[in-house]
Design an enzyme around this catalytic site. Structure first.
Site, PDB file in Angstrom:
ATOM      1  N   TYR A 141       0.820  -1.211   0.000  1.00 32.24           N
ATOM      2  CA  TYR A 141       0.000   0.000   0.000  1.00 32.24           C
ATOM      3  C   TYR A 141       0.855   1.263   0.000  1.00 32.24           C
ATOM      4  O   TYR A 141       0.413   2.313  -0.432  1.00 32.24           O
ATOM      5  CB  TYR A 141      -0.907   0.032   1.233  1.00 32.24           C
ATOM      6  CG  TYR A 141      -2.192  -0.751   1.083  1.00 32.24           C
ATOM      7  CD1 TYR A 141      -2.173  -2.101   0.759  1.00 32.24           C
ATOM      8  CD2 TYR A 141      -3.428  -0.142   1.280  1.00 32.24           C
ATOM      9  CE1 TYR A 141      -3.352  -2.821   0.640  1.00 32.24           C
ATOM     10  CE2 TYR A 141      -4.605  -0.853   1.165  1.00 32.24           C
ATOM     11  CZ  TYR A 141      -4.564  -2.193   0.844  1.00 32.24           C
ATOM     12  OH  TYR A 141      -5.735  -2.890   0.734  1.00 32.24           O
ATOM     13  N   LYS A 187       3.735 -15.636   2.363  1.00 30.07           N
ATOM     14  CA  LYS A 187       3.940 -16.368   1.103  1.00 30.07           C
ATOM     15  C   LYS A 187       5.436 -16.625   0.989  1.00 30.07           C
ATOM     16  O   LYS A 187       6.107 -16.189   0.047  1.00 30.07           O
ATOM     17  CB  LYS A 187       3.379 -15.530  -0.062  1.00 30.07           C
ATOM     18  CG  LYS A 187       3.329 -16.244  -1.397  1.00 30.07           C
ATOM     19  CD  LYS A 187       2.255 -17.330  -1.472  1.00 30.07           C
ATOM     20  CE  LYS A 187       2.414 -18.106  -2.777  1.00 30.07           C
ATOM     21  NZ  LYS A 187       1.517 -19.278  -2.861  1.00 30.07           N
ATOM     22  N   ASP A 219      -2.370 -18.700   0.612  1.00 32.28           N
ATOM     23  CA  ASP A 219      -3.384 -19.421  -0.173  1.00 32.28           C
ATOM     24  C   ASP A 219      -4.026 -20.527   0.665  1.00 32.28           C
ATOM     25  O   ASP A 219      -5.242 -20.728   0.642  1.00 32.28           O
ATOM     26  CB  ASP A 219      -2.803 -19.952  -1.499  1.00 32.28           C
ATOM     27  CG  ASP A 219      -1.447 -20.615  -1.356  1.00 32.28           C
ATOM     28  OD1 ASP A 219      -0.861 -20.597  -0.258  1.00 32.28           O
ATOM     29  OD2 ASP A 219      -0.957 -21.173  -2.364  1.00 32.28           O
ATOM     30  N   ASP A 243      -6.041  -7.446   4.102  1.00 33.23           N
ATOM     31  CA  ASP A 243      -7.192  -6.817   3.438  1.00 33.23           C
ATOM     32  C   ASP A 243      -8.053  -7.891   2.783  1.00 33.23           C
ATOM     33  O   ASP A 243      -9.274  -7.931   2.943  1.00 33.23           O
ATOM     34  CB  ASP A 243      -6.680  -5.820   2.383  1.00 33.23           C
ATOM     35  CG  ASP A 243      -7.824  -5.180   1.612  1.00 33.23           C
ATOM     36  OD1 ASP A 243      -8.804  -4.745   2.251  1.00 33.23           O
ATOM     37  OD2 ASP A 243      -7.745  -5.133   0.366  1.00 33.23           O
ATOM     38  N   ASP A 247     -12.002  -9.671   4.167  1.00 35.17           N
ATOM     39  CA  ASP A 247     -13.283  -9.717   3.429  1.00 35.17           C
ATOM     40  C   ASP A 247     -13.769 -11.159   3.308  1.00 35.17           C
ATOM     41  O   ASP A 247     -14.960 -11.438   3.421  1.00 35.17           O
ATOM     42  CB  ASP A 247     -13.144  -9.116   2.015  1.00 35.17           C
ATOM     43  CG  ASP A 247     -13.467  -7.625   1.982  1.00 35.17           C
ATOM     44  OD1 ASP A 247     -13.213  -6.945   2.990  1.00 35.17           O
ATOM     45  OD2 ASP A 247     -13.967  -7.148   0.938  1.00 35.17           O
TER      46      ASP A 247
HETATM   47  C1  IPM Z   1     -10.323  -1.857   3.993  1.00 29.49           C
HETATM   48  C2  IPM Z   1     -10.597  -1.225   2.670  1.00 29.49           C
HETATM   49  C3  IPM Z   1      -9.496  -0.204   2.372  1.00 29.49           C
HETATM   50  C4  IPM Z   1      -8.169  -0.932   2.338  1.00 29.49           C
HETATM   51  C5  IPM Z   1      -9.714   0.611   1.083  1.00 29.49           C
HETATM   52  C6  IPM Z   1     -11.030   1.356   1.110  1.00 29.49           C
HETATM   53  C7  IPM Z   1      -8.575   1.528   0.796  1.00 29.49           C
HETATM   54  O1  IPM Z   1     -10.701  -2.192   1.679  1.00 29.49           O
HETATM   55  O2  IPM Z   1     -10.196  -1.129   4.990  1.00 29.49           O
HETATM   56  O3  IPM Z   1     -10.237  -3.094   4.052  1.00 29.49           O
HETATM   57  O4  IPM Z   1      -7.827  -1.558   1.334  1.00 29.49           O
HETATM   58  O5  IPM Z   1      -7.463  -0.889   3.353  1.00 29.49           O
HETATM   59 MG    MG Z   2     -10.690  -4.162   2.430  1.00 29.86          MG
END
Ligand code: IPM
Ligand code: MG
Length: 356
Positions: A141, A187, A219, A243, A247
């Site tokens: 990032y 990884k 993975d 990240d 999710d």
């Molecule tokens: C998160 C989001 C952010 C990230 C985005 C909105 C920049 O996906 O907080 O997980 O990637 O950190």
């Molecule tokens: Mg995210």
């Protein structure tokens, strides 16, 4: 106690979910006799529109003065074609970096009332209770060099021993108060970065002999999260892997709208739900506020040391969920609005106060 909190609603559903979280904070403050001192700041697309910058200096100044910051969400479709430098997300990355909140705690907990809400089989998700500790201020990032140069694009993943060590310590300390197991995810069969990661995490683990450490490739971890989520207690991993995995892990909890987060460093804390700005439902009182409310509870615990107050909010959330009140992501047939959920949590919180 006086709680000096900066609210940065940001974009999309950010305004609605932070408003809900503020109502719950107010309720908690009333019940436990605290004073809330709230201020508000601009970030993301909303800030670009008003000031030209996704992170105005004024917002940062306010964040530095506040005891903690609660963010809603950032990101808006009108900026989708712009380069990373000019996007709303730049504001979020900027404030995380400026506050040096290098450890992002993302708890994923199966609320008993939501067991049927996950698309995964109940016997797989039952009893899930894990925390992803995502490194938040380094890696791909932020790495240099970066850029888009004609037909070549470059990003850099770079970590120092110090960056790995400090986030690893947060993970081990957290695990010490939980089931005492850390899974470090990397990884290392391909990336030098991950080889350093694995080495440093293993070295740090010697200071925490009561905590068991294992290593998983990212993975494999992605697969294990949906095959056997109960095997995890604390997962520690670099920024981008965290990240993505968070999710994925949100599916275990029934909805990404349920996930809170706490970003910690050695100073001020920063709190935000894991979900995005959801422009498709923004402004319609439909968004699930539990991620934001849970983040507010985490703020009380980590930034202000108010663990009892945090537990009371979580208990109230659990009772509201058990009563079947939930937004459309969880309860499409009989969806409650964002404000109805917030009101129910406040009532549950006040009711518990009367009984106590
Ligand atoms: C998160 C989001 C952010 C990230 C985005 C909105 C920049 O996906 O907080 O997980 O990637 O950190
Ligand atoms: Mg995210």
């Amino acid at each position: 106690m006086r709680l000096n909190i900066l609210i940065v609603p940001g974009d999309g559903i950010g305004a609605e979910v932070t408003a809900a979280a503020v109502e719950v904070l107010q309720s908690a403050a009333r019940r436990f006799g605290h004073e809330l001192l709230l201020s508000e700041g601009l970030i993301g697309g909303a800030a670009i529109q008003k000031t030209g910058s996704p992170l105005p200096a004024e917002t940062l100044e306010k964040a530095m003065k506040a005891g903690a910051t609660l963010l809603g969400a950032v990101g808006a479709p009108e900026f989708d074609s712009l380069p990373p430098e000019k996007r709303p997300e730049k504001g979020l990355l900027g404030i995380r970096k400026a506050l040096q909140v290098y450890a992002n705690l993302r708890p994923v907990k199966m609320w008993p009332a939501l067991i049927g809400s996950s698309p995964l089989k109940s016997e797989i998700v039952a009893g899930t209770d894990l925390v992803i500790v995502r490194e938040l201020t380094g890696g791909l990032y932020y790495g240099q060099p970066r850029g888009l140069d004609g037909d070549r694009a470059t990003n850099t993943m770079s970590y120092t021993r110090g960056e790995i060590e400090r986030v690893a310590r947060k993970a081990f300390e957290l695990a010490r108060g939980r089931r005492k197991r850390v899974t470090s995810v990397d990884k290392s069969n391909v990336l030098e970065n991950s080889q350093l990661w694995r080495k440093v995490v293993s070295e740090v683990s010697r200071d925490y002999p009561e905590v068991e450490l294992d290593h998983l490739l990212v993975d494999t971890c992605a697969m294990q999260l949906v095959l056997n989520p109960r095997r995890f207690d604390v997962i520690v991993t670099e920024n981008m892997f965290g990240d993505i995995l968070s999710d994925e892990a949100a599916v275990l909890a029934g909805s990404i709208g349920m996930l809170p987060s706490a970003s910690l460093g050695d100073g001020r804390g920063f709190y935000e739900p894991v979900h995005g700005s959801a422009p498709d439902i923004a402004g319609r009182n439909k968004a699930n506020p539990f991620g934001a409310i849970g983040s507010a509870a985490a703020m009380l615990e980590y930034s202000f040391g108010l663990a009892k107050e945090a537990r009371a909010i979580e208990d109230a959330m659990g009772r509201v969920l058990a009563s079947g009140i939930a937004t459309a992501d969880l309860n499409p047939a009989r969806a409650a609005t964002t404000s109805e959920v917030a009101k129910a949590v406040c009532e549950a919180l006040a009711g518990a106060g009367a009984a106590a």
